[in-house]
Enzyme design. Structure first.
Site, mmCIF file in Angstrom:
data_model
loop_
_atom_site.group_PDB
_atom_site.id
_atom_site.type_symbol
_atom_site.label_atom_id
_atom_site.label_comp_id
_atom_site.label_asym_id
_atom_site.label_seq_id
_atom_site.Cartn_x
_atom_site.Cartn_y
_atom_site.Cartn_z
ATOM 1 N N LYS A 240 0.813 -1.221 0.000
ATOM 2 C CA LYS A 240 0.000 0.000 0.000
ATOM 3 C C LYS A 240 0.842 1.264 0.000
ATOM 4 O O LYS A 240 0.380 2.315 -0.449
ATOM 5 C CB LYS A 240 -0.928 0.000 1.223
ATOM 6 C CG LYS A 240 -2.072 -0.992 1.101
ATOM 7 C CD LYS A 240 -2.971 -0.946 2.325
ATOM 8 C CE LYS A 240 -4.114 -1.939 2.199
ATOM 9 N NZ LYS A 240 -4.979 -1.945 3.414
ATOM 10 N N ARG A 241 2.069 1.180 0.484
ATOM 11 C CA ARG A 241 2.882 2.401 0.515
ATOM 12 C C ARG A 241 3.289 2.843 -0.892
ATOM 13 O O ARG A 241 3.718 3.976 -1.100
ATOM 14 C CB ARG A 241 4.125 2.211 1.392
ATOM 15 C CG ARG A 241 5.195 1.311 0.824
ATOM 16 C CD ARG A 241 6.424 1.291 1.728
ATOM 17 N NE ARG A 241 7.455 0.446 1.215
ATOM 18 C CZ ARG A 241 7.519 -0.864 1.373
ATOM 19 N NH1 ARG A 241 6.556 -1.474 2.048
ATOM 20 N NH2 ARG A 241 8.506 -1.574 0.874
#
Length: 466
Positions: A240-241
């Protein structure tokens, strides 16, 4: 239909990840190319983490990508009696045994092995036990061979071999009676007749244990292809980063499914220098052997480029349907304004996503917009008012209100006035769109229609006068 059978078997503990979607796509393409069967199986034995919401998200993602399945979805949670039957079969044949070692005992032996420099695998305490301990809980372990080599020819990575002495006696049933992942996967693939298993390369170490189970059960071993993982720009595992990792998040961000499919298949697979593939092209040209051995790097800019291509190539009528929910999110009713396919045509060249298209379409449906301050100051000069008023009158009387007719009128008008288009065009653009960044003037006028165009020009005249 051929005897080739492939499957996609996600765990419903979250959304459909782009890595999972690529694995599903590779399986689907090979099944379609070889005229085989594509099976969907939901691996929901992790009852604590599996949810119906996740199942629905996975099915929705598959459907959006157009990855239709021929059989299923099958649910592992509904097949526990089948797994129990095979556990009993292995026990009866002496190929599995009951292990009464407690977790504390196992941990103690593991720590001792590590202190002594040995591999911390199960030491076989219960492997040759003859009597049972009826009052004690037990797991069931597969009796793996201690000697020899287990090897397979991976369709992507080539020959892979494991010394059997490195493997331990795998637990196939927990003390609560539930089966374990490596066991149920083999039972499912064997009983469903899966001939080729394409999955992520994080499963490579599971493969020798699974091969030994196939052989012990008397089932043919399928062919294996382990696909490298997808990395972010910093060469770490995609998460997700790095941005969105859910397939459906990309739909909500305005990407087209064909762009996503084209992009995912190119993350690791290639066919010469080709970049753009239709679905039929992919089915014809795809081969699992052409998937690279190294990890693919997710490049959002490349996906945007592909999406822009597909938006430009798509039928305006289809894009109009897709655009409706994005407009409604912005408080726009597309029924109360110009015909949406006409609006779409003016925006296709300028829009990389459906979100950008929706943002660019708002001015067509909200005529009471505020003018951009700098644009109005620069182009709404006193001399512009009579030109806009005269142009409004000409357009009101125009018989051929098509792009061709509108362009001809503009050329005739500036010739008659002895001016250049640059002396009136920017003011018209601000009057119709609110600013100077917009589609072509003739396209906008046609899409807005006679009545709305004239009204906006006269509104601008009043603004200049006021």
């Amino acid at each position: 239909m051929s005897t080739v059978r492939l499957r996609f078997a996600p765990s419903p503990t979250g959304y459909l990840h782009v890595g999972g979607a690529r694995t599903a796509l590779f399986n689907w393409l090979l099944a379609r190319k070889q005229g085989g069967t594509f099976v969907l199986r939901i691996e929901d034995t992790d009852v604590a983490r599996s949810t119906q919401e996740s199942v629905d998200a996975i099915l929705q993602g598959m459907e959006w990508l157009g990855l239709d399945w021929d059989e299923g979805p099958f649910y592992q949670s509904e097949r526990f009696p089948v797994y129990k039957e095979f556990v009993e079969k292995l026990l009866a044949e002496g190929k599995a045994y009951k292990c009464y070692c407690t977790p504390e005992e196992l941990e103690e032996r593991r720590e001792l092995a590590m202190r002594e420099g040995r591999k911390p695998k199960y030491d076989g305490t219960c492997r040759n036990r003859t009597g049972e301990l009826p009052d004690r809980p037990y797991t069931v372990r597969f009796k793996a061979p201690y000697e020899g080599v287990t090897a397979f020819d991976d369709l992507i990575k080539g020959r892979i071999a494991f010394n059997n002495e490195e493997l331990d006696d795998l637990i196939i049933q927990r003390s609560d009676g539930t089966p374990t992942y490596n066991f149920v996967v083999v039972i499912d693939d064997a009983t469903m007749g899966i001939t080729t298993v394409i999955r992520g390369d994080d499963h490579v170490n599971n493969t020798p244990r699974q091969i030994l189970l196939y052989e012990a059960l008397g089932y043919p071993v399928p062919r294996f292809a382990h696909v490298p993982m997808i990395l972010g720009a910093d060469k770490t595992r995609l998460s997700k980063r790095h941005g969105a990792t859910s397939v459906m998040a990309y739909r909500d961000m305005g990407f087209l499914p064909e762009a996503m499919v084209n992009y995912l298949v190119r993350l690791g697979w290639s066919h010469g220098d080709e970049e753009i593939f239709s679905r039929d092209d992919l089915i014809e040209k795809f081969s699992i052997e052409a998937v690279g051995k190294s990890a693919g790097v997710f490049n959002p800019d490349k996906l945007l480029w592909l999406n822009h291509h597909y938006i430009k190539e798509s039928a305006p009528e289809r894009l109009a349907e897709l655009l409706v929910p994005f407009l409604k999110e912005r408080g726009v009713d597309p029924a109360a304004g110009p015909r949406l396919p006409l609006v779409v045509k003016t925006l296709q060249e300028r829009s990389r996503t459906m979100v950008e298209m929706a943002d660019g379409a708002i001015f067509y449906y909200k005529g009471d917009f505020a003018y951009e301050e700098q644009a109005a100051a620069k182009h709404f000069v006193p001399d512009a008012a009579p030109l806009l008023a005269a142009l409004a009158g000409k357009l009101e009387a125009l018989a051929d209100f098509s792009q061709t007719g509108i362009e001809a009128l503009f050329k005739e008008f500036i010739a008659y006035k002895g001016i250049k288009l640059g002396q009136v065009g920017p003011a018209v653009r601000v009057a119709l769109c609110g600013g100077t960044a917009s589609p072509g003037i003739y396209e906008v006028v046609e899409a807005l229609g006679r009545e709305e165009t004239v009204a906006r020009l006269r509104r601008a005249v009043a603004f200049i006068a006021g």
